[in-house]
Design a protein around this motif. Structure first.
Motif, PDB file in Angstrom:
ATOM      1  N   ASP A  92      33.555  15.117   0.841  1.00 51.92           N
ATOM      2  CA  ASP A  92      34.076  15.433   2.167  1.00 51.92           C
ATOM      3  C   ASP A  92      34.862  14.223   2.658  1.00 51.92           C
ATOM      4  N   GLY A  93      34.931  14.008   3.968  1.00 53.41           N
ATOM      5  CA  GLY A  93      35.714  12.896   4.485  1.00 53.41           C
ATOM      6  C   GLY A  93      35.160  11.530   4.140  1.00 53.41           C
ATOM      7  N   ALA A 123      35.853  22.696   6.448  1.00 50.90           N
ATOM      8  CA  ALA A 123      37.149  22.067   6.189  1.00 50.90           C
ATOM      9  C   ALA A 123      37.023  20.775   5.389  1.00 50.90           C
ATOM     10  N   THR A 136      35.860  17.823   6.451  1.00 52.43           N
ATOM     11  CA  THR A 136      36.187  16.628   7.234  1.00 52.43           C
ATOM     12  C   THR A 136      34.952  15.831   7.623  1.00 52.43           C
ATOM     13  N   THR A 140      39.491  26.626  13.187  1.00 53.49           N
ATOM     14  CA  THR A 140      39.481  25.211  13.558  1.00 53.49           C
ATOM     15  C   THR A 140      39.068  25.047  15.017  1.00 53.49           C
ATOM     16  N   SER A 164      38.822  14.932  14.775  1.00 54.40           N
ATOM     17  CA  SER A 164      39.449  15.749  13.729  1.00 54.40           C
ATOM     18  C   SER A 164      39.639  17.187  14.170  1.00 54.40           C
ATOM     19  N   VAL A 223      41.815  19.911  12.524  1.00 54.54           N
ATOM     20  CA  VAL A 223      41.557  20.428  11.173  1.00 54.54           C
ATOM     21  C   VAL A 223      40.095  20.798  10.928  1.00 54.54           C
ATOM     22  N   CYS A 224      39.155  20.220  11.665  1.00 52.65           N
ATOM     23  CA  CYS A 224      37.750  20.519  11.400  1.00 52.65           C
ATOM     24  C   CYS A 224      37.419  21.933  11.859  1.00 52.65           C
ATOM     25  N   HIS A 264      27.871  12.344  13.407  1.00 45.52           N
ATOM     26  CA  HIS A 264      28.349  12.566  12.044  1.00 45.52           C
ATOM     27  C   HIS A 264      27.290  13.161  11.132  1.00 45.52           C
TER      28      HIS A 264
END
Length: 485
Positions: A35-36, A75, A77, A117, A138, A141-142, A416
């Protein structure tokens, strides 16, 4: 016992989804290996891209029948390795489930699929005078399914709260393949609250009913420049202590400002050791009064330049540097670790000073970006991964920052999630008994331990989903309080 293969599950997935929605090619699979948070990588055994809840449920039932682990991904992210796939498992990617199913303005809600999104929800209702309040950086896009998994926040969570405060109902596929509805109006235990933030360990989200928020009458954004972070920190404490609750209070230190300037030329005040972004919203008279107070407080605490953004274009310009901060550090460092921890707001000056000392001690630069209003730190630990030993030093610095957060009465994560990246730190916040109790909840949903195994928990507990050593029965099993599956 012969080793399990994915041949039969893949055959079934092709029947359920069709060849265009099942990926087995090793080169294409690498697209989904992280992922990110890119320093955790694993290529999935197979990727499936369902388009309906029924397809997700059918995929999960195949996994259960064959004892194959599965991981949901939106996504990609995320920043904790929460969607890290399994080489022996299935990655269920919900990015094709991206319809806004309904908008109900009288009841201020919308029903969306998990691949929609975050920002698309706001764009769908902006002209009607509403928006979706949670706004991770984000948000362009997330996806909302990932937001639900991680209980994502953002700059405006200080006033408006996290994802959990804006989710009214969920449709989920349970780890045994059933489609069920969870609602905040259900009597009994708050299963909806348990599911939001569970990082995919309790099932797969297939539909989300979100709360829509009325757009405020007035919005004013202030950018204040200080010589150092300490001055900005004093201003934050004074603003909150004065009874003002801004929509957002964000801070960036000199290194983060340098990165943002290199990336997006945000033109923040030259020579600033820190910038503070304060956004106020609400009824126009209230915003005007609070704005005057915030200006006064910033000036009294050493702000040497103040800028006001009164229209959307100016507001976007002020936020541009902050919103790009994570990606921007790539302009000044070959590699970096995005960290996420929480401390009491009053401990910010002490903790930031300690981070500076740790940075100097290990020769690793740290750029600080944080939600100052609620003490959610996002230190960006910078290093050169081409230089031997620096990655290890960066990991050490990252861990010591989390230790600081715990020592000051905070948390190892604010928004997170834990994922694989922070699971080893869970024992610093929770006792063995605490973790065992959490695992009991997980096992109630997922007794086979197939739903996103290896995340959150540092050691195998009851479901045994993480490799490791355990001798004898679990104490809760011995006492008759839990069943060993």
């Amino acid at each position: 016992m012969p080793e399990k293969t994915l041949d039969e599950p893949v055959r079934r997935f092709l029947e359920i989804l069709g060849p265009g929605s099942v990926i087995t090619d090793p080169v294409r699979l690498r697209t989904y290996e992280c992922d990110g948070l890119t320093h955790h990588r694993a290529s999935p055994g197979v990727v499936v891209l369902p388009e309906t809840a029924e397809q997700v449920a059918a995929v999960v039932r195949v996994c259960v029948r064959h004892g194959v682990p599965f991981v949901a991904r939106g996504a990609g992210t995320g920043l904790s390795g929460g969607a890290l796939p399994r080489a022996d498992g299935v990655l269920v990617v919900t990015s094709r489930m991206r319809r806004i199913l309904s908008v109900d303005l009288p009841n201020r809600r919308a029903v969306v699929e998990p691949g929609v999104t975050n920002l698309a929800i706001t764009e769908a209702v902006r002209d009607l005078g509403y928006y979706y309040a949670p706004d991770p950086s984000s948000q362009q896009v997330c996806s909302i399914g990932g937001n639900v998994a991680e209980n994502s926040g953002g700059a405006h969570c200080l006033k408006y709260g996290f994802t959990v405060n804006h989710v009214l109902a969920l449709e989920v596929v349970t780890p045994d393949g059933d489609i069920v509805e969870l609602s905040n109006t259900d009597p009994g235990y708050d299963l909806l609250g348990a599911f939001v933030g569970s990082e995919g360990t309790l099932g797969v989200t297939t539909k989300v009913t979100v709360r829509l928020t009325r757009a405020p009458q007035a919005v004013t954004t202030l950018l204040a420049a200080f010589d150092d972070v300490e001055g900005g920190g004093r201003a934050v404490s004074a603003i909150i202590g004065g009874g003002i609750l801004p929509a957002a209070i964000e801070m960036m230190d000199a290194l983060a400002i340098e990165a943002a300037e290199a990336a997006v030329a945000c033109a923040y005040p030259e020579g600033a050791g820190a910038v503070l972004i304060v956004e106020l919203d609400g009824p126009a008279p209230e915003v005007a009064h609070q704005f005057a107070e915030v200006r006064r407080i910033c000036e009294e605490n050493g702000a040497f330049e103040l800028r006001t953004a009164a229209d959307p274009a100016e507001r976007a310009a002020v936020w541009k540097g902050r919103k790009s901060a994570f990606a921007a550090v790539g302009r000044i460092s070959p590699a970096y670790i995005v960290q996420d921890g929480v401390v009491p707001r009053t401990a910010l000056p002490e903790v930031l000073a300690a981070i500076d000392r740790i940075s100097l001690e290990h020769g690793i630069r740290v750029a600080n970006v944080f939600h100052a209003g609620d003490g959610n730190l996002h230190p960006l630990v910078l290093f050169d991964d081409g230089e031997p030993g620096t990655a290890e030093r960066a990991e050490l610095v990252s861990g010591r920052i989390l230790d600081l957060c715990v020592e000051h009465g905070g948390s190892i994560t604010g928004e997170h999630g834990v994922g694989v990246d922070k699971s080893r730190y869970m024992t610093k916040m929770f006792s063995d008994e605490d973790l065992a109790t959490m695992q009991l909840v997980r096992c109630a949903f997922d007794p086979a331990g197939l739903s996103n195994p290896g995340k959150i928990f540092p050691t195998p507990r009851l479901c045994g989903e993480v490799p490791g050593v355990r001798k004898g029965a679990h104490p809760l099993v011995e006492s008759g309080q839990a069943e060993q599956f």
